[in-house]
Design a protein around this motif. Sequence first.
Motif, PDB file in Angstrom:
ATOM      1  N   MET A   1       0.843  -1.177   0.000  1.00  0.00           N
ATOM      2  CA  MET A   1       0.000   0.000   0.000  1.00  0.00           C
ATOM      3  C   MET A   1       0.895   1.249   0.000  1.00  0.00           C
ATOM      4  SD  MET A   1      -3.249   0.793   2.408  1.00  0.00           S
ATOM      5  CE  MET A   1      -4.102  -0.577   1.644  1.00  0.00           C
ATOM      6  N   THR A   2       0.522   2.238  -0.742  1.00  0.00           N
ATOM      7  CA  THR A   2       1.286   3.478  -0.871  1.00  0.00           C
ATOM      8  C   THR A   2       1.531   4.121   0.486  1.00  0.00           C
ATOM      9  OG1 THR A   2       0.266   3.844  -3.025  1.00  0.00           O
ATOM     10  CG2 THR A   2       1.348   5.722  -2.030  1.00  0.00           C
ATOM     11  N   ALA A   3       2.711   4.741   0.617  1.00  0.00           N
ATOM     12  CA  ALA A   3       3.061   5.454   1.846  1.00  0.00           C
ATOM     13  C   ALA A   3       3.670   6.798   1.478  1.00  0.00           C
ATOM     14  CB  ALA A   3       4.048   4.634   2.673  1.00  0.00           C
ATOM     15  N   TYR A   4       3.561   7.725   2.391  1.00  0.00           N
ATOM     16  CA  TYR A   4       4.057   9.083   2.172  1.00  0.00           C
ATOM     17  C   TYR A   4       4.927   9.500   3.359  1.00  0.00           C
ATOM     18  CZ  TYR A   4       0.160   8.798  -0.995  1.00  0.00           C
ATOM     19  OH  TYR A   4      -0.704   8.379  -1.974  1.00  0.00           O
ATOM     20  N   ILE A   5       6.046  10.132   3.046  1.00  0.00           N
ATOM     21  CA  ILE A   5       6.809  10.794   4.098  1.00  0.00           C
ATOM     22  C   ILE A   5       6.508  12.274   3.960  1.00  0.00           C
ATOM     23  CG2 ILE A   5       9.059  11.351   5.073  1.00  0.00           C
ATOM     24  CD1 ILE A   5      10.111   8.710   4.154  1.00  0.00           C
ATOM     25  N   VAL A   6       6.071  12.880   5.050  1.00  0.00           N
ATOM     26  CA  VAL A   6       5.725  14.300   5.074  1.00  0.00           C
ATOM     27  C   VAL A   6       6.731  15.019   5.974  1.00  0.00           C
ATOM     28  CG1 VAL A   6       3.953  16.009   5.595  1.00  0.00           C
ATOM     29  CG2 VAL A   6       3.292  13.722   4.753  1.00  0.00           C
ATOM     30  N   PHE A   7       7.441  15.957   5.387  1.00  0.00           N
ATOM     31  CA  PHE A   7       8.411  16.781   6.107  1.00  0.00           C
ATOM     32  C   PHE A   7       7.787  18.158   6.300  1.00  0.00           C
ATOM     33  CE2 PHE A   7      10.881  13.733   3.758  1.00  0.00           C
ATOM     34  CZ  PHE A   7      11.977  13.441   4.557  1.00  0.00           C
ATOM     35  N   THR A   8       7.744  18.623   7.528  1.00  0.00           N
ATOM     36  CA  THR A   8       7.235  19.958   7.829  1.00  0.00           C
ATOM     37  C   THR A   8       8.353  20.725   8.525  1.00  0.00           C
ATOM     38  OG1 THR A   8       5.024  19.056   8.141  1.00  0.00           O
ATOM     39  CG2 THR A   8       5.411  21.258   8.971  1.00  0.00           C
ATOM     40  N   ARG A   9       8.890  21.737   7.841  1.00  0.00           N
ATOM     41  CA  ARG A   9       9.951  22.537   8.464  1.00  0.00           C
ATOM     42  C   ARG A   9       9.315  23.562   9.376  1.00  0.00           C
ATOM     43  NH1 ARG A   9      13.524  24.874   4.305  1.00  0.00           N
ATOM     44  NH2 ARG A   9      12.161  26.680   4.328  1.00  0.00           N
ATOM     45  N   GLU A  10       9.651  23.461  10.659  1.00  0.00           N
ATOM     46  CA  GLU A  10       9.114  24.361  11.668  1.00  0.00           C
ATOM     47  C   GLU A  10       9.953  25.632  11.798  1.00  0.00           C
ATOM     48  OE1 GLU A  10       6.195  23.522  12.912  1.00  0.00           O
ATOM     49  OE2 GLU A  10       6.228  21.550  12.006  1.00  0.00           O
ATOM     50  N   ALA A  11      11.298  25.485  11.754  1.00  0.00           N
ATOM     51  CA  ALA A  11      12.171  26.640  11.925  1.00  0.00           C
ATOM     52  C   ALA A  11      13.562  26.351  11.372  1.00  0.00           C
ATOM     53  CB  ALA A  11      12.288  27.013  13.399  1.00  0.00           C
TER      54      ALA A  11
ATOM     55  N   LYS B   1      21.166  19.736  11.937  1.00  0.00           N
ATOM     56  CA  LYS B   1      21.974  20.851  12.438  1.00  0.00           C
ATOM     57  C   LYS B   1      21.395  22.207  12.017  1.00  0.00           C
ATOM     58  CE  LYS B   1      26.382  18.392  12.392  1.00  0.00           C
ATOM     59  NZ  LYS B   1      27.703  18.321  11.730  1.00  0.00           N
ATOM     60  N   GLY B   2      20.652  22.226  10.918  1.00  0.00           N
ATOM     61  CA  GLY B   2      20.217  23.493  10.360  1.00  0.00           C
ATOM     62  C   GLY B   2      18.764  23.866  10.545  1.00  0.00           C
ATOM     63  N   SER B   3      17.974  22.966  11.160  1.00  0.00           N
ATOM     64  CA  SER B   3      16.549  23.262  11.215  1.00  0.00           C
ATOM     65  C   SER B   3      15.827  22.349  12.189  1.00  0.00           C
ATOM     66  CB  SER B   3      15.938  23.094   9.825  1.00  0.00           C
ATOM     67  OG  SER B   3      16.172  21.770   9.369  1.00  0.00           O
TER      68      SER B   3
ATOM     69  N   THR C   1      17.513  27.126  11.712  1.00  0.00           N
ATOM     70  CA  THR C   1      18.443  27.597  12.724  1.00  0.00           C
ATOM     71  C   THR C   1      19.833  27.881  12.162  1.00  0.00           C
ATOM     72  OG1 THR C   1      18.909  25.304  13.329  1.00  0.00           O
ATOM     73  CG2 THR C   1      17.232  26.472  14.628  1.00  0.00           C
ATOM     74  N   ASP C   2      20.187  27.240  11.042  1.00  0.00           N
ATOM     75  CA  ASP C   2      21.491  27.447  10.405  1.00  0.00           C
ATOM     76  C   ASP C   2      21.319  27.248   8.906  1.00  0.00           C
ATOM     77  OD1 ASP C   2      24.087  27.190   9.304  1.00  0.00           O
ATOM     78  OD2 ASP C   2      24.885  26.351  11.165  1.00  0.00           O
ATOM     79  N   GLN C   3      21.210  28.346   8.175  1.00  0.00           N
ATOM     80  CA  GLN C   3      20.938  28.279   6.738  1.00  0.00           C
ATOM     81  C   GLN C   3      22.044  27.555   5.971  1.00  0.00           C
ATOM     82  OE1 GLN C   3      17.917  29.305   5.270  1.00  0.00           O
ATOM     83  NE2 GLN C   3      18.757  28.047   3.644  1.00  0.00           N
ATOM     84  N   THR C   4      23.295  27.694   6.405  1.00  0.00           N
ATOM     85  CA  THR C   4      24.408  27.028   5.724  1.00  0.00           C
ATOM     86  C   THR C   4      24.241  25.510   5.780  1.00  0.00           C
ATOM     87  OG1 THR C   4      25.876  28.859   6.231  1.00  0.00           O
ATOM     88  CG2 THR C   4      26.923  26.771   5.663  1.00  0.00           C
ATOM     89  N   GLU C   5      23.871  24.990   6.948  1.00  0.00           N
ATOM     90  CA  GLU C   5      23.643  23.544   7.081  1.00  0.00           C
ATOM     91  C   GLU C   5      22.431  23.102   6.259  1.00  0.00           C
ATOM     92  OE1 GLU C   5      25.340  21.088   8.406  1.00  0.00           O
ATOM     93  OE2 GLU C   5      26.859  22.261   9.433  1.00  0.00           O
ATOM     94  N   LEU C   6      21.389  23.911   6.263  1.00  0.00           N
ATOM     95  CA  LEU C   6      20.193  23.574   5.490  1.00  0.00           C
ATOM     96  C   LEU C   6      20.494  23.597   3.991  1.00  0.00           C
ATOM     97  CD1 LEU C   6      17.371  22.682   6.166  1.00  0.00           C
ATOM     98  CD2 LEU C   6      16.648  25.052   6.045  1.00  0.00           C
ATOM     99  N   ASP C   7      21.325  24.520   3.546  1.00  0.00           N
ATOM    100  CA  ASP C   7      21.742  24.557   2.140  1.00  0.00           C
ATOM    101  C   ASP C   7      22.545  23.317   1.775  1.00  0.00           C
ATOM    102  OD1 ASP C   7      20.483  27.024   1.851  1.00  0.00           O
ATOM    103  OD2 ASP C   7      22.348  28.177   1.964  1.00  0.00           O
ATOM    104  N   ALA C   8      23.421  22.872   2.668  1.00  0.00           N
ATOM    105  CA  ALA C   8      24.212  21.658   2.423  1.00  0.00           C
ATOM    106  C   ALA C   8      23.291  20.453   2.270  1.00  0.00           C
ATOM    107  CB  ALA C   8      25.216  21.440   3.548  1.00  0.00           C
ATOM    108  N   TYR C   9      22.275  20.382   3.103  1.00  0.00           N
ATOM    109  CA  TYR C   9      21.277  19.308   3.002  1.00  0.00           C
ATOM    110  C   TYR C   9      20.565  19.377   1.656  1.00  0.00           C
ATOM    111  CZ  TYR C   9      16.903  16.779   3.868  1.00  0.00           C
ATOM    112  OH  TYR C   9      15.826  15.924   3.778  1.00  0.00           O
TER     113      TYR C   9
END
Length: 95
Positions: free
Chosen positions: A1-11, A83-85, A13-21
Amino acid sequence: MTAYIVFTREATTDQTELDAYGQAVAASFAGHPLKILAAYGAQEVLEGTPPEGVVILEFPTMEAARAWYDSPAYQEVVKHRWKGSSYRVVIVQGT
């Protein structure tokens, strides 16, 4: 049966780390049967606190979703997101 991963970014904290991701996460998709259904598109919040962004990935099964999430490739990349969010991440089974 189909499954979904849902990512919700709340905040963020480190844009450089989030950019690397963001630059590395697509490579972790190789060999995994997934489809990106939504990625930081426009939102209309109906209830609750607005998230910074939402991503929804579709997989053929719960096991396939977990296999990608637990894969060595994704676990190496996800360290940057941690590390970034602050995110809320869930796997939900479709009907």
